[in-house]
Design an enzyme around this catalytic site. Sequence first.
Site, PDB file in Angstrom:
ATOM      1  N   HIS A 103      -8.449  -6.477  51.735  1.00 20.95           N
ATOM      2  CA  HIS A 103      -9.290  -6.979  50.320  1.00 20.95           C
ATOM      3  C   HIS A 103      -8.688  -8.213  49.979  1.00 20.95           C
ATOM      4  CE1 HIS A 103      -5.688  -4.100  49.432  1.00 20.95           C
ATOM      5  NE2 HIS A 103      -5.692  -4.722  48.306  1.00 20.95           N
ATOM      6  N   HIS A 105      -7.981 -10.058  46.437  1.00 28.17           N
ATOM      7  CA  HIS A 105      -7.999  -9.584  44.921  1.00 28.17           C
ATOM      8  C   HIS A 105      -8.491 -11.020  44.519  1.00 28.17           C
ATOM      9  CE1 HIS A 105      -5.268  -6.430  44.352  1.00 28.17           C
ATOM     10  NE2 HIS A 105      -4.751  -6.801  45.660  1.00 28.17           N
TER      11      HIS A 105
END
Length: 117
Positions: A103, A105
Amino acid sequence: MPGEPQDDCLFCKIVAGQIPATIVRETETTVAFRDINPQAPTHVLVIPKAHYENAGSLATAAPELAADVLRETQAVAEQEKLESYRTVFNTGSGAGQTVWHAHAHLIGGRGLHWPPG
Ligand code: 5GP
Ligand code: ZN
């Protein structure tokens, strides 16, 4: 198998709609949703729908998908009207990784110090 959904993965469950999330953008290959514990006025996580443990393994196994994630960070930043922002991939528990599904951010909306802590 790399890329296959994992039963015990929180973000695979968000992709499958089994756990709710505030989704801000979705494409065929990616989902972007607000972090549950935001560190800035805008804190969005951009993930590939397919499961890879971290950014490096994603880019190695599926470079076009890694590019999709990066492109989406820019699209979300534009949607959130951010002129400046930071994109962070934590890899390993020592760097703060707590979810083992790659992922990005996307953080913005406040002053961002450099170097980061
Ligand atoms: P990491 O620490 O692995 O780099 O980032 C994981 C992020 O996922 C953390 O910033 C954390 O706040 C966020 N997070 C953990 N659980 C949930 C959840 O159930 N929903 C959402 N939207 N974010 C979560
Ligand atoms: Zn996963």
